[in-house]
Design a protein around this motif. Structure first.
Motif, mmCIF file in Angstrom:
data_model
loop_
_atom_site.group_PDB
_atom_site.id
_atom_site.type_symbol
_atom_site.label_atom_id
_atom_site.label_comp_id
_atom_site.label_asym_id
_atom_site.label_seq_id
_atom_site.Cartn_x
_atom_site.Cartn_y
_atom_site.Cartn_z
ATOM 1 N N GLU A 190 -4.219 -0.892 -4.206
ATOM 2 C CA GLU A 190 -4.997 0.112 -3.361
ATOM 3 C C GLU A 190 -5.282 -0.058 -1.861
ATOM 4 O O GLU A 190 -5.038 -1.195 -1.459
ATOM 5 N N ASP A 191 -5.318 1.053 -1.191
ATOM 6 C CA ASP A 191 -5.478 0.650 0.377
ATOM 7 C C ASP A 191 -6.941 0.284 0.643
ATOM 8 O O ASP A 191 -7.763 1.167 1.311
ATOM 9 N N VAL A 239 0.858 -1.179 -0.098
ATOM 10 C CA VAL A 239 0.106 0.013 0.104
ATOM 11 C C VAL A 239 0.856 1.293 0.069
ATOM 12 O O VAL A 239 0.643 2.192 -0.687
#
Ligand SMILES: Cc1ncc(COP(=O)(O)O)c(C=O)c1O
Ligand SMILES: [Zn+2]
Length: 411
Positions: A263-264, A257
């Motif tokens: 993506e977070d 991340v």
């Protein structure tokens, strides 16, 4: 001595954050907390990783290893299958389920990943002997890796381990010392050996090389994310012995991340233990931060660590991510091994029975979300723990004369 640990620049204390130069040390001089590798990552791109070899060295720019690591003799573990487990998912009512099957590694367990890091550290420090305390799988991974790297090996195990694990640790050469005691006693003995002149120039992969060794488990996180198409899973179930694998998978997800490689998105981490050695799940259920050591009594011998070094970190991660820690009985472990084998064609050792058993239990109790994408780890091969299958499970379904009549009579 000029050290080359690639992007790793220091060791840092996991408790107080004190930093130390890279060396064969594992405890903080200020607070005795455990040390771990700290990095200064450059730019790392998906394209660079994807162009790398089909093993853990595709992630070398995220690991404490030199850039030319892939050109040296080593076991080249990793890039194991992420199996879409539709049959098991349907059996349990889970919509999107995967098994990360690490039985496909060179010595048939995830331990080849961590030992590969330890070999590089041993080379860096000029050690001549690779050693460890082991619940079985690590011993085989160490003797194999030492043979390939041209190092001596001397490994220590509790004397009562499964025969297949003992054979795997011996066949590669080196010395295999059985100790009349539990894993925790074997581990304590190894710590004494490090302080003795005899242990000078010995790399104990899970003691004085631990900060490097443990980083190998991050590759499981990287592979899972890449194999999902550069995404994090929503739920993951990981077996716990010392708890190191679980904490490093979390570290690996966080690094991906931070580096912008995924993506977070939120993920829940669940730890899995055998009821006969469940100090972490006991602490989790009681709401404690401290893990009380236990004396193990379970068929899941690879997970039989009664005093898990990373136990408190596992509790933090389970709570922070909204996951949990659960345990299963020996009977549930064997049933889960059979369920995984008969639905997906994957023969897991007892540790895999523990994770699949916990997967089943948490699904039935409604703790796991059946709609969420879920990954369950199988960390070792069932051929190493054949002893737990007994009775009908190890007999032919029928023994007949070689005639059609006899066959018709049985079906
Ligand atoms: C097959 C298998 N799975 C999982 C583990 C758990 O490893 P950790 O000590 O990193 O929790 C072990 C440890 O020996 C193992 O042998
Ligand atoms: Zn400290």
């Amino acid at each position: 001595m000029s050290l080359d640990f690639g992007p790793a620049v220091a060791l840092s204390c996991r408790e107080c954050g004190a930093r130390y130069p890279l060396g064969p040390s594992f405890a903080c001089q200020e607070c005795f907390g455990p040390l771990e590798a700290a990095y200064d990552f450059g730019d790392v791109s998906r394209a660079e990783i994807e162009s790398g070899p089909a093993n853990i060295w595709r992630y070398r720019s995220l690991l404490p290893v030199p850039a030319d690591v892939a050109s040296k003799p080593n076991m080249n573990p990793g890039w194991t299958k992420l199996v879409k487990a539709g049959n098991l998912g349907r059996a349990l009512g889970i919509k999107s389920l995967y098994v990360k099957d690490d039985s496909g590694n060179p010595t048939h367990s995830f331990k080849d990943r961590v030992v590969a890091m330890a070999v590089e550290a041993a080379r860096n420090f000029g050690f001549h002997t690779l050693s460890c305390s082991s619940t079985g799988n690590l011993a085989g991974a160490v003797t194999a890796a030492a043979a390939r790297a041209g190092l001596d090996a001397c490994v220590f195990i509790p004397a009562n381990l499964e025969k297949a694990k003992i054979a795997m640790a011996r066949v590669f050469g080196g010395r295999l010392i059985g100790i009349d005691g539990t894993y925790d006693e074997v581990n304590r003995f190894c710590s004494e050996l490090i302080g003795d002149p005899m242990g000078d120039k010995w790399g104990f992969v899970n003691v004085n090389l631990r900060p490097y060794y443990a980083e190998g488990s991050k590759t499981l996180a990287y592979e899972i994310a890449e194999q999902l198409g550069w995404r994090l899973p929503e739920q993951i179930i990981i077996p716990i012995a010392s708890g190191s694998q679980l904490t490093k998978i979390d570290k690996g997800f966080k690094e991906l991340v931070r580096l912008g490689l995924v993506e977070d998105t939120p993920y829940k981490v669940f730890g899995a233990q055998a009821l006969g050695c469940s100090p972490v799940s006991t602490a989790y259920k009681a709401g404690h931060d401290v893990v009380q050591p236990v004396k193990p009594d379970t068929i899941a011998k690879s997970l039989a660590i009664g005093n898990p070094a990373d136990g408190p970190y596992v509790l933090d991660i389970a709570r922070r991510t909204g996951g949990g820690v659960e345990d299963v009985t020996d009977a549930e472990i064997v049933a889960a091994m059979k369920l995984l084998a008969s639905t997906e064609g994957i023969f897991a050792e007892t540790a895999g029975g523990v994770t699949v058993g916990v997967l089943k239990k948490l699904t039935e109790s409604g703790v796991l979300d059946p709609e969420a994408e879920t990954v369950v780890l199988n960390t070792g091969d069932g051929l190493k723990t054949l002893d737990v299958l007994t009775g009908e499970a190890v007999e032919p379904t029928a023994v007949i004369k070689p005639s059609l009549d006899a066959f018709r009579a049985t079906v």
